[in-house]
Design a protein around this motif. Structure first.
Motif, mmCIF file in Angstrom:
data_model
loop_
_atom_site.group_PDB
_atom_site.id
_atom_site.type_symbol
_atom_site.label_atom_id
_atom_site.label_comp_id
_atom_site.label_asym_id
_atom_site.label_seq_id
_atom_site.Cartn_x
_atom_site.Cartn_y
_atom_site.Cartn_z
ATOM 1 N N THR A 258 -37.239 39.799 18.383
ATOM 2 C CA THR A 258 -37.808 38.452 18.235
ATOM 3 C C THR A 258 -39.053 38.512 17.356
ATOM 4 N N ARG B 39 -39.002 36.438 14.010
ATOM 5 C CA ARG B 39 -39.895 35.288 13.960
ATOM 6 C C ARG B 39 -40.611 35.222 12.607
ATOM 7 N N GLU C 272 -47.226 35.117 23.504
ATOM 8 C CA GLU C 272 -46.476 36.183 22.812
ATOM 9 C C GLU C 272 -47.426 37.145 22.100
#
Lengths: 387, 226
Positions: free
Chosen positions: A10, A14, B105
């Motif tokens: 990810t 991203r 994140e």
């Protein structure tokens, strides 16, 4: 472990939304490149597989040796009786070419003058039995390939005319049946040889003799036996299997095939440069970020993996979409060869799969150098790029 | 209190062709656990180089550099990567957050090298953001946060691995007065809770928040004041 790998992936992917325009342009470039590459590979595939797809294992061709082109009527027709007498040969028919124009100016039509009964024994034609019978009985009748019917808008039962090429007289015939074939026979009209000779003259000479042997294993030996039979004649023969004959015709195209291969390779090389440039720009913009990841404990290999994953993902996606679009365009008939070529351009899932898989090393190669340069840079130096 | 960082005879030189350019010369320094040390000095004094050496992102030319009882100058590159991930927290002047990731994140990034489940990782990151007062903004991307908030996310990222030492390079250098005050207040609170900080700064007000100020000039320690 899986959750960590997914999270790292990810993190890599991203990055693709960081500059959507660049990602879209890179992706579009990849789609176009792999579309072209797959289309070129499909042309090569079609040409290379035409021998396997259309050549009969048991058919042999005899033509006059050293008498010019294959299409010239230079072979004595009477040879056919001797050919039929050669052990292993079960049927033989003389064949004579006739070239002309179809309904439209500039269109191309081919007729083959044959002995109906023996030709139908030599060739297994996809023709309705009643239509084959009608052909046997009607001296001015013809069996016409589906492709030729469609390209001229002709129908079974119609009387039509092929206008002769050059000084050849026109050839009129009644279409008594259709040959349902997508290979070369789908593009020709079979007419009676004696009828053709009445129209164009030159009786007794044919373009070639086509024969069928009892078994594929004796085809080469039978071909040699034919040539041996006529070796001391005024017109010796040159006999090959249909497979060898087609391979020889295609070998004349080897220059074209090599050029197509070179263009395909060049397309991929340019793709590597374009994607590489895009990746290099993206990495340059992320120098500090890469330094930060390294400072946070990400090893060189891991950062390299993240950058490569990003590039390989875009390349794989672009490659797959481009290859599939080319496959759809070829199979859907959007990209076609001119009807006169005599066979239909197609592709194969193996070609598409190969092209799509090739996208992986393209993505890898494109990103390797800039990614390696970035991770080799000292961390403190990369972090200073923000100053 | 037990020393956390023990620097003895530390030298660092850069080379321009055959010419040696010394940056740090025979430096001795000890930082004890729980201290908040401000490293000050003019540009070119070697304070950032010293911070880089302590962080293990640069190698000394000579001397000993022991941190938490490990001689880090002897670690291989891979060992140094793992050690940094476990033992050091970084706070940068320009925050150095990943713009395409949310605050949560971003804080998770160092933990992606750990063997944790997704839920454990999330929980630790959420806790770190709670500590810096940013839990309500964990779904925001850096571009949606103010400078002060971004620096607090960076502090949360530095704390999430519970490192023995947090290194801050001009952490208030890009902030307005109020945000700088907030960030320094947060660092002081974390220091009071037991965290060890080493901070490079030009700002005397920032240095005033530290428990000890070390001043460097021309690669030498010229002042060490508690």
């Amino acid at each position: 472990m899986l959750s960590r790998a997914a999270a790292l992936l990810t993190l890599a992917l991203r990055q693709l939304v960081r500059s959507p325009r660049r990602t879209v342009l890179t992706f579009t470039g990849l789609v176009i490149s792999f579309f072209l590459y797959t289309a070129l590979e499909s042309v090569l595939y079609t040409l290379e597989s035409v021998v396997d797809r259309t050549a009969s294992q048991t058919a042999i061709f005899s033509r006059a040796s050293g008498r010019g082109g294959f299409f010239r009527a230079a072979l004595p027709q009477r040879y056919v009786e001797s050919v039929r007498a050669i052990p292993g040969i079960v049927a033989a028919s003389p064949v004579r070419f006739y070239f002309g124009r179809g309904r439209d100016e500039g269109s191309f039509a081919v007729a083959l003058g044959v002995e109906a009964e023996s030709y139908l024994q030599v060739r297994e034609l996809a023709v309705a039995p009643a239509q084959a019978d009608a052909f046997r009985k009607d001296r001015a009748g013809a069996l016409v390939g589906r492709g030729l019917l469609e390209s001229n808008g002709w129908r079974v039962g119609e009387k039509v005319t092929i206008r002769g090429a050059g000084r050849l007289p026109s050839l009129s015939f009644t279409i008594v049946g259709a040959i349902e074939s997508d290979d070369r026979l789908g593009r020709v009209a079979l007419v009676h040889l004696d009828y053709l000779e009445d129209v164009v003259g030159g009786a007794g000479r044919v373009s070639f003799i086509q024969a069928r042997v009892a078994d594929a294993s004796i085809a080469a030996a039978a071909a040699r036996a034919v040539d041996a039979r006529f070796a001391s004649n005024a017109v010796p023969t040159e006999t090959t299997t249909e497979r060898a004959h087609l391979a020889m015709v295609l070998s004349n195209l080897s220059g074209v095939l090599a050029a197509l291969r070179a263009v395909g390779g060049l397309t991929l090389f340019i793709t590597v440069l374009v994607v590489g440039n895009s990746v290099a720009t993206s990495i340059r913009e992320r120098t500090v970020e890469i330094g930060t990841l390294r400072a946070l404990g990400y090893g060189r290999g891991r950062v390299l993996g993240l950058v490569l994953a990003e590039s390989v993902f875009v390349a794989a996606l672009g490659g797959a979409v481009g290859a599939l679009l080319a496959f759809a365009a070829l199979e859907g008939g959007v990209i076609r060869l001119p009807p006169r070529i005599g066979f239909t351009l197609g592709s194969d899932t193996s070609v598409v799969l190969r092209a799509a898989l090739l996208a992986l090393p393209v993505g890898l190669l494109a990103a390797l150098q800039p990614a390696w340069s970035a991770v080799r840079r000292p961390i403190h130096d990369a972090l200073r790029a923000a100053d | 209190m037990k020393p956390l960082v023990e620097i003895r005879g530390l030298r660092k030189s850069y080379w321009r062709g055959a010419a040696e350019i010394p940056v740090l010369a025979d430096l001795d320094l000890t930082i004890r656990r729980g201290e908040f040390v401000a490293l000050m000095g003019p540009s070119g004094s070697g304070k950032s180089t010293l911070l880089n050496l302590i962080a293990g992102i640069d190698r000394p030319t000579a001397g000993s550099l022991r941190i938490d009882d490990r001689e880090i100058s002897e670690l291989s590159e891979g060992e140094l990567d793992r050690w940094r991930n476990r033992s050091i927290g970084f706070v940068f002047q320009f925050y150095n957050l990943v713009p395409v990731l949310t605050a949560l994140e971003n804080v998770e990034v160092p933990l992606l090298l750990w063997t944790l489940s997704r839920d454990e990782r999330r929980e630790r990151a959420r806790t770190a953001l709670r500590v810096v007062g940013l839990e309500p903004r964990l779904d925001h991307r850096p571009g949606q946060l103010s400078g002060g908030e971004q620096q607090r996310v960076a502090i949360a990222r530095a704390l999430v691995t519970d490192p023995v030492l947090v290194l801050a390079d001009e952490p208030t250098g890009d902030l307005d007065t109020q945000s700088a005050r907030d960030v320094l207040g947060l660092m002081q609170a974390l220091h009071r809770a037991g965290k060890t900080f080493a901070m490079v700064t030009h700002d005397p007000r920032a240095a005033a928040c530290a428990s000890r100020t070390v001043r460097l000039e021309k690669g030498r320690l010229v002042e060490d004041a508690a």
